[in-house]
Write a protein that holds these residues in place. Structure first.
Motif, short mmCIF file in Angstrom:
data_model
loop_
_atom_site.label_atom_id
_atom_site.label_comp_id
_atom_site.label_asym_id
_atom_site.label_seq_id
_atom_site.Cartn_x
_atom_site.Cartn_y
_atom_site.Cartn_z
N SER A 141 44.51 8.33 21.90
CA SER A 141 43.67 8.11 20.70
C SER A 141 42.37 7.62 21.00
O SER A 141 41.56 7.48 20.45
CB SER A 141 44.45 7.01 19.93
N ARG A 142 42.32 7.57 22.32
CA ARG A 142 40.79 7.15 22.89
C ARG A 142 40.02 8.38 22.45
O ARG A 142 40.31 9.43 22.26
CB ARG A 142 40.80 6.99 24.20
N THR A 143 38.45 7.93 22.25
CA THR A 143 37.62 8.95 21.70
C THR A 143 36.75 9.54 22.99
O THR A 143 37.08 9.08 24.20
CB THR A 143 36.52 8.16 20.70
N GLU A 144 35.97 10.56 22.65
CA GLU A 144 35.32 10.87 23.74
C GLU A 144 34.44 10.13 24.32
O GLU A 144 34.01 10.08 25.77
CB GLU A 144 34.22 12.22 23.29
N ALA A 145 34.01 9.11 23.51
CA ALA A 145 33.06 7.83 24.06
C ALA A 145 33.60 7.34 25.16
O ALA A 145 33.01 6.62 26.22
CB ALA A 145 32.77 6.93 23.23
N HIS A 146 35.07 7.37 25.25
CA HIS A 146 35.89 6.62 26.60
C HIS A 146 36.42 7.54 27.72
O HIS A 146 37.20 7.40 28.54
CB HIS A 146 37.11 5.93 25.83
N ARG A 147 35.76 8.91 27.46
CA ARG A 147 36.19 9.89 28.54
C ARG A 147 35.91 9.40 30.06
O ARG A 147 36.67 9.42 30.91
CB ARG A 147 35.52 11.38 28.40
N GLU A 148 34.63 9.03 30.39
CA GLU A 148 34.33 8.45 31.71
C GLU A 148 35.27 7.43 32.32
O GLU A 148 35.70 7.49 33.27
CB GLU A 148 32.91 8.09 31.82
N VAL A 149 35.65 6.37 31.55
CA VAL A 149 36.27 5.29 31.97
C VAL A 149 37.57 5.67 32.00
O VAL A 149 38.41 5.28 32.94
CB VAL A 149 36.00 3.99 31.08
N THR A 150 38.05 6.61 31.18
CA THR A 150 39.55 6.90 31.08
C THR A 150 39.81 8.03 32.34
O THR A 150 40.77 7.72 33.28
CB THR A 150 39.95 7.92 29.95
N ARG A 171 37.96 7.75 34.99
CA ARG A 171 37.85 7.16 36.54
C ARG A 171 39.31 6.35 36.55
O ARG A 171 39.80 6.09 37.55
CB ARG A 171 36.73 6.22 36.33
N TRP A 172 39.82 5.71 35.48
CA TRP A 172 41.05 4.90 35.47
C TRP A 172 42.16 5.93 36.06
O TRP A 172 43.05 5.29 36.94
CB TRP A 172 41.28 4.36 34.32
N LEU A 173 42.34 7.04 35.39
CA LEU A 173 43.54 7.70 36.08
C LEU A 173 43.39 8.12 37.51
O LEU A 173 44.20 8.11 38.32
CB LEU A 173 43.45 9.13 34.89
N LYS A 174 42.09 8.53 37.94
CA LYS A 174 42.02 8.88 39.19
C LYS A 174 42.17 7.68 40.34
O LYS A 174 42.63 7.82 41.25
CB LYS A 174 40.39 9.33 39.49
N GLU A 175 41.55 6.58 39.98
CA GLU A 175 41.59 5.47 40.84
C GLU A 175 43.19 4.96 40.93
O GLU A 175 43.64 4.29 41.96
CB GLU A 175 40.72 4.30 40.17
N ASN A 176 43.98 5.32 39.96
CA ASN A 176 45.38 4.77 39.81
C ASN A 176 46.20 5.80 40.47
O ASN A 176 47.54 5.80 40.43
CB ASN A 176 45.66 4.32 38.55
N GLY A 177 45.48 7.16 40.64
CA GLY A 177 46.32 7.99 41.38
C GLY A 177 47.10 9.16 40.60
O GLY A 177 47.89 9.86 40.94
N PHE A 178 46.85 9.05 39.35
CA PHE A 178 47.59 9.93 38.39
C PHE A 178 47.17 11.42 38.70
O PHE A 178 45.95 11.54 38.89
CB PHE A 178 47.41 9.65 36.92
N LYS A 179 48.09 12.32 38.81
CA LYS A 179 47.84 13.80 38.74
C LYS A 179 48.00 14.53 37.31
O LYS A 179 49.11 14.22 36.67
CB LYS A 179 48.78 14.69 39.82
N TYR A 180 47.02 15.25 37.07
CA TYR A 180 47.28 15.72 35.80
C TYR A 180 46.23 17.01 35.64
O TYR A 180 45.29 17.30 36.39
CB TYR A 180 46.77 14.88 34.52
#
Length: 145
Positions: free
Chosen positions: A80-89, A91-100
């Motif tokens: 439900s996050r918006t495109e305005a939240h893309r960068e932080v989202t 970065r958070w996924l990458k820093e926490n090691g999620f593969k997607y």
């Protein structure tokens, strides 16, 4: 009429009776659409984006998502996050090691979803423990044939 199958990346393109080419996943490969807030990490409302960068990760979700990815399944986050939240989202996924494979932003908010599609859709509500999926019979709401 003979059916035509063409393999492209993970999908097989299959010709239907009208001659349209439709992508079909190979047997055993699932296409996961996974929520972020409250499902793989701390529940952060869109109205508090300053907290998104430091949200706690749910370690069982991280392990399970990465396991599915490594097994060859398709992993998309649907948020439900918006495109305005893309960068932080991202970065958070990458820093926490999620593969997607990708992220879809703008999922409707408020819950009580009724997904209507011409493909089989299976939904699993997250209730606090992220594990392998098991078969279980439940009552579901369907169209009256």
């Amino acid at each position: 009429m003979a059916k035509l199958n063409i393999m492209t990346e993970k999908f097989v393109l299959q010709e239907d009776a009208q001659g349209n080419m439709n992508p079909i996943l190979p047997e055993g490969v699932k296409n996961y659409l996974i929520d972020i807030d409250g499902t793989v990490g701390e529940d952060i409302p869109n109205e508090e984006p300053e907290r998104m960068a430091t949200a706690a990760v749910f370690l069982d979700a991280l392990a399970q998502v990465n396991k599915w990815y490594d097994e060859g399944h398709v992993i998309y986050f649907f948020t439900s996050r918006t495109e305005a939240h893309r960068e932080v989202t991202e970065r958070w996924l990458k820093e926490n090691g999620f593969k997607y494979h990708g992220i879809i932003f703008g999922k409707p908010r408020g819950g009580n979803y009724h997904w209507i599609d011409n493909h089989v859709v299976k939904a699993t509500r997250y209730k606090g423990k992220f594990t392998d999926l098991v078969l279980k019979e439940e009552t579901v709401e369907v169209f009256n044939d």
